[in-house]
Scaffold this motif. Sequence first.
Motif, short mmCIF file in Angstrom:
data_model
loop_
_atom_site.label_atom_id
_atom_site.label_comp_id
_atom_site.label_asym_id
_atom_site.label_seq_id
_atom_site.Cartn_x
_atom_site.Cartn_y
_atom_site.Cartn_z
N MET A 22 -2.34 30.87 21.04
CA MET A 22 -2.63 30.13 19.81
C MET A 22 -3.67 30.88 18.98
O MET A 22 -4.67 31.36 19.52
CB MET A 22 -3.12 28.72 20.16
N ASN A 23 -3.43 30.97 17.70
CA ASN A 23 -4.32 31.68 16.80
C ASN A 23 -5.63 30.90 16.65
O ASN A 23 -5.65 29.81 16.08
CB ASN A 23 -3.63 31.85 15.44
N GLN A 24 -6.73 31.46 17.17
CA GLN A 24 -8.00 30.74 17.19
C GLN A 24 -8.60 30.57 15.80
O GLN A 24 -9.25 29.55 15.51
CB GLN A 24 -9.00 31.47 18.11
N GLN A 25 -8.39 31.53 14.94
CA GLN A 25 -8.89 31.42 13.57
C GLN A 25 -8.19 30.27 12.84
O GLN A 25 -8.83 29.49 12.13
CB GLN A 25 -8.65 32.73 12.82
N GLN A 26 -6.89 30.16 13.05
CA GLN A 26 -6.15 29.06 12.44
C GLN A 26 -6.56 27.72 13.05
O GLN A 26 -6.67 26.71 12.34
CB GLN A 26 -4.65 29.28 12.59
N LEU A 27 -6.81 27.70 14.36
CA LEU A 27 -7.27 26.48 15.02
C LEU A 27 -8.59 26.01 14.42
O LEU A 27 -8.78 24.82 14.15
CB LEU A 27 -7.41 26.72 16.52
N GLU A 28 -9.51 26.92 14.22
CA GLU A 28 -10.81 26.56 13.64
C GLU A 28 -10.65 26.02 12.21
O GLU A 28 -11.33 25.07 11.82
CB GLU A 28 -11.73 27.78 13.63
N LYS A 29 -9.73 26.62 11.45
CA LYS A 29 -9.51 26.16 10.08
C LYS A 29 -8.97 24.73 10.08
O LYS A 29 -9.45 23.87 9.33
CB LYS A 29 -8.54 27.08 9.35
N VAL A 30 -7.99 24.46 10.94
CA VAL A 30 -7.39 23.13 11.00
C VAL A 30 -8.39 22.10 11.50
O VAL A 30 -8.46 20.97 11.02
CB VAL A 30 -6.13 23.14 11.90
N ARG A 31 -9.23 22.51 12.47
CA ARG A 31 -10.19 21.57 13.06
C ARG A 31 -11.36 21.27 12.11
O ARG A 31 -11.78 20.12 11.98
CB ARG A 31 -10.75 22.15 14.36
N ASP A 32 -11.87 22.28 11.45
CA ASP A 32 -13.13 22.13 10.72
C ASP A 32 -13.02 22.29 9.21
O ASP A 32 -13.99 22.00 8.50
CB ASP A 32 -14.14 23.16 11.24
N GLY A 33 -11.89 22.76 8.72
CA GLY A 33 -11.77 23.06 7.30
C GLY A 33 -11.75 21.83 6.41
O GLY A 33 -11.37 20.74 6.83
#
Length: 296
Positions: free
Chosen positions: A1-12
């Motif tokens: 899983m793309n961690q950068q995308q995960l962070e964006k979805v979680r915190d953006g």
Amino acid sequence: MNQQQLEKVRDGKGFIAALDQSGGSTPKALLAYGVQEDAYSNKAEMFDLVHEMRTRIITSPSFNSDQILGAILFEQTMDREIEGKYTADYLAEKGIVPFLKVDKGLADEKDGVQLMKPMPELDDLLKRANERNIFGTKMRSNILEPNAQGIKEVVEQQFEVAHKILNAGLMPIIEPEVNVYSDNKEQSEEILRKEIEKHLDQLQDGQEVMLKLSIPTKANAYKPLIDHDKVVRVVALSGGYSRDEANEKLRENDGLIASFSRALAADLNVNQSDEEFDKKLKDAVDTIYDASVNKK
């Protein structure tokens, strides 16, 4: 899983655009866009036209990563290209996280709900989703009445499929929609919240999901789900409300962000100039973004 995308979805800050109308809902989506049914003579032509519509939305300057966290795609959209790139890759280059609708529609109503139809090709679809650089998936059930057994079966089915999606390395968006026009909607939502919590509590370490839910009748009724440590994000569908009404209700719910479809594209028309189209889309994006990040 793309961690950068995960962070964006979680915190953006922003919302998720739903561009996933499929076979049954495509003619309605095209009609709302100003494309009459006599403009196409078969499904292939119909899907060509809807891809043109989605391409126009996605390539618009108003469809940007400053306000839009992700976009949910239909299977055919995933397999098609925009400006020479597969759709998910084009979105990712814009900084927008790509999701894929994986359900095959709804079964007939039973016990006050509609379960998802069987998905015999799910494993193959998840494999292709990974090959197309999809981050996560979405699947929809429908709850019409506060029937405890029916809602229990909806949630069980959703999490059963979610486990397969997690095992494929993708992020599942679980969508047990409560019909916004159903009687006793608030009672259905209370039963649903408790059933979802049971399954969230059973997830193993390292397993997380997203939820897509109807905006609750009682403000902040889903706050326990939003705050749950196994939930990455809770997003809301517009469910047939007008954009203004959906935005107003969304503002009342802390931590809940939009994942609108009809409410996003309602003012767009095939006959608009690019300038007019972009302005209408910007108006929609701005108001949905504002309702997602600015609460009462």
